[in-house]
Design a protein around this motif. Structure first.
Motif, PDB file in Angstrom:
ATOM      1  N   SER A  95       0.843  -1.194   0.000  1.00 10.53           N
ATOM      2  CA  SER A  95       0.000   0.000   0.000  1.00 10.53           C
ATOM      3  C   SER A  95       0.882   1.249   0.000  1.00 10.53           C
ATOM      4  O   SER A  95       1.941   1.295   0.620  1.00 10.53           O
ATOM      5  N   CYS A  96       0.435   2.251  -0.716  1.00  5.63           N
ATOM      6  CA  CYS A  96       1.222   3.468  -0.911  1.00  5.63           C
ATOM      7  C   CYS A  96       0.412   4.702  -0.559  1.00  5.63           C
ATOM      8  O   CYS A  96      -0.810   4.727  -0.747  1.00  5.63           O
ATOM      9  N   ALA A  97       1.113   5.727  -0.092  1.00  2.00           N
ATOM     10  CA  ALA A  97       0.476   7.014   0.201  1.00  2.00           C
ATOM     11  C   ALA A  97       1.005   8.060  -0.762  1.00  2.00           C
ATOM     12  O   ALA A  97       2.203   8.129  -1.015  1.00  2.00           O
ATOM     13  N   ILE A 114      -0.347   7.981   7.357  1.00  2.00           N
ATOM     14  CA  ILE A 114       0.500   8.113   6.164  1.00  2.00           C
ATOM     15  C   ILE A 114       1.761   7.260   6.320  1.00  2.00           C
ATOM     16  O   ILE A 114       2.135   6.511   5.417  1.00  2.00           O
ATOM     17  N   ASP A 115       2.412   7.335   7.472  1.00  2.00           N
ATOM     18  CA  ASP A 115       3.649   6.587   7.690  1.00  2.00           C
ATOM     19  C   ASP A 115       3.436   5.073   7.740  1.00  2.00           C
ATOM     20  O   ASP A 115       4.390   4.308   7.611  1.00  2.00           O
ATOM     21  N   SER A 116       2.207   4.632   7.946  1.00  2.00           N
ATOM     22  CA  SER A 116       1.948   3.188   8.023  1.00  2.00           C
ATOM     23  C   SER A 116       1.957   2.526   6.638  1.00  2.00           C
ATOM     24  O   SER A 116       1.938   1.303   6.533  1.00  2.00           O
ATOM     25  N   GLU A 132       5.155  16.666  11.129  1.00  2.88           N
ATOM     26  CA  GLU A 132       5.015  15.214  11.218  1.00  2.88           C
ATOM     27  C   GLU A 132       3.603  14.774  11.606  1.00  2.88           C
ATOM     28  O   GLU A 132       3.095  13.776  11.091  1.00  2.88           O
ATOM     29  N   LYS A 133       2.998  15.485  12.537  1.00  7.24           N
ATOM     30  CA  LYS A 133       1.685  15.082  13.037  1.00  7.24           C
ATOM     31  C   LYS A 133       0.651  15.026  11.896  1.00  7.24           C
ATOM     32  O   LYS A 133      -0.214  14.159  11.870  1.00  7.24           O
ATOM     33  N   ASP A 134       0.756  15.940  10.974  1.00 11.90           N
ATOM     34  CA  ASP A 134      -0.227  16.008   9.887  1.00 11.90           C
ATOM     35  C   ASP A 134       0.203  15.280   8.607  1.00 11.90           C
ATOM     36  O   ASP A 134      -0.654  14.778   7.881  1.00 11.90           O
ATOM     37  N   VAL A 135       1.500  15.233   8.319  1.00 13.37           N
ATOM     38  CA  VAL A 135       1.928  14.658   7.035  1.00 13.37           C
ATOM     39  C   VAL A 135       2.859  13.443   7.173  1.00 13.37           C
ATOM     40  O   VAL A 135       3.225  12.835   6.171  1.00 13.37           O
ATOM     41  N   GLY A 136       3.230  13.084   8.430  1.00  9.73           N
ATOM     42  CA  GLY A 136       4.131  11.956   8.627  1.00  9.73           C
ATOM     43  C   GLY A 136       5.577  12.348   8.378  1.00  9.73           C
ATOM     44  O   GLY A 136       5.871  13.523   8.155  1.00  9.73           O
ATOM     45  N   HIS A 252      -3.354   5.262  -1.622  1.00 10.50           N
ATOM     46  CA  HIS A 252      -4.172   6.164  -0.812  1.00 10.50           C
ATOM     47  C   HIS A 252      -3.689   7.591  -1.063  1.00 10.50           C
ATOM     48  O   HIS A 252      -2.536   7.912  -0.768  1.00 10.50           O
ATOM     49  N   VAL A 253      -4.570   8.411  -1.601  1.00  9.12           N
ATOM     50  CA  VAL A 253      -4.205   9.774  -1.990  1.00  9.12           C
ATOM     51  C   VAL A 253      -4.794  10.752  -0.978  1.00  9.12           C
ATOM     52  O   VAL A 253      -6.002  10.734  -0.733  1.00  9.12           O
ATOM     53  N   TYR A 254      -3.929  11.589  -0.388  1.00  9.94           N
ATOM     54  CA  TYR A 254      -4.370  12.494   0.680  1.00  9.94           C
ATOM     55  C   TYR A 254      -4.436  13.949   0.226  1.00  9.94           C
ATOM     56  O   TYR A 254      -3.468  14.481  -0.310  1.00  9.94           O
TER      57      TYR A 254
END
Ligand code: C5P
Length: 319
Positions: A95-97, A114-116, A132-136, A252-254
């Motif tokens: 899986s990709c972000a 996102i980091d997962s 980091e909290k919002d974008v990893g 997964h597109v954010y």
């Protein structure tokens, strides 16, 4: 109903954009800087699944391999990485972000999610440090436009943003995709800094996208849109989504299609406001987003709350 609600439903046209953006779109159409001559038909009414299969069949992620003129004559076969982009990871990614740089990602707390993912794609100079909290903080690949390589403000050579990641660069070429013409007159001359960077960092995977790939995406956007779209290349975001669809089982597109946090703040890392960043002026961004919305397999609630779209990878679906 609000514009945002209509966008979530895939039910918007350029007529709903503010007059300034509409004017900008018209001007790009009449300028036609890249000499686009579209020979196909517009408005083919494919369903999301059919559109996915059309992309899977036709999209060929191609990079400059040094085998065509003028690159062959200039000895580029030894400048480009030996392993092609598509073969870097033999089994691709799970899986990709894809993390868009939109201001709307601020206060999303999406960082851990996102980091997962197995791989994370980011764009241009979008930082993770401090956000980091919002974008990893994981970055596997970065897509950069030619201005990143050529504008000294970006410190391409020194900045840690461009180290320890796969780099994929691109530059708007003529629609003819004539490599000789492009090499002589790129939008921004990325060729010299590319070769220098390759010489200094031979082990870092670093590719330049082939103009044929970029314009092939443009053709497909136009074929599947009723209106005449801007005759300019798709955004880095759309290019990145397609690259990840070809390398991942699931993408997964954010904050590409905006969440309830939608804002005119252009980037999460920059105090600059312009609706064009989200809806497009130069790039046919609104139309790209409508195609992505059509193919979304994720939950509506994830779209509203996270600004998240889920797309299958090309190898995950039989067409
Ligand atoms: O601005 P930049 O091209 O660096 O941003 C990366 C990508 O994120 C864009 O190409 C676009 O697809 C997407 N984006 C967006 N909305 C914004 C800013 C960026 O959809 N407000």
């Amino acid at each position: 109903k609000s514009f945002l609600y209509k966008l979530w439903k895939g039910d918007v046209s350029s007529k709903m954009l503010n007059p300034r953006l509409q004017k900008a779109m018209k001007d790009y159409l009449s300028t036609n800087k890249h000499g686009v001559r579209f020979k196909g038909k517009r408005n083919s009414k494919l369903t999301g699944d059919q559109l996915f299969c059309e992309l899977k069949e036709r999209v060929n992620v191609r990079t400059i391999d040094g085998k065509e003129a003028p690159f062959s004559t200039l000895g580029w076969e030894k400048h480009v990485p030996q392993i092609p982009l598509g073969k870097l990871y033999t089994h691709g990614f799970g899986s990709c972000a894809v993390v868009m740089s939109a201001g709307a990602i601020l206060n999303s707390s999406l960082g851990d999610e996102i980091d997962s993912h197995d791989a994370v794609l980011r764009f241009n100079s979008a930082p993770t440090r401090g956000y980091e909290k919002d974008v990893g903080n994981k970055t596997t690949m970065r897509i950069i436009n030619s201005q990143i390589l050529t504008n000294p403000n970006h410190h391409f050579v020194e900045s840690s943003l461009y180290k320890d990641v796969i780099l994929v660069a691109w530059d708007p070429a003529p629609y003819s995709a004539n490599l000789n013409v492009w090499y002589k007159k790129p939008d921004y001359n990325l060729f010299t800094p590319y070769v220098q960077h390759r010489r200094k960092n031979p082990n870092q995977p670093f590719y330049i996208l082939h103009p044929k790939f970029i314009w092939q995406l443009w053709d497909i956007i136009q074929e599947n849109t009723k209106e005449k779209i801007q005759p300019n290349p798709p955004s880095s975001g759309f290019i990145g989504i397609l690259i990840m669809m070809s390398m991942c089982d699931e993408v997964h597109v954010y904050e590409y299609i905006p969440s309830v946090r939608q804002t005119d703040l252009c980037h999460y890392h920059e105090l600059y406001y312009d609706a064009a960043c989200t809806l497009g002026a130069y790039h046919p961004l609104l139309y790209e987003k409508l195609l992505v919305q059509r193919m979304n397999k994720g939950l509506q609630d994830d779209l509203y709350r996270k600004g998240k779209v889920i797309l299958p990878g090309f190898k995950s679906v039989k067409c």
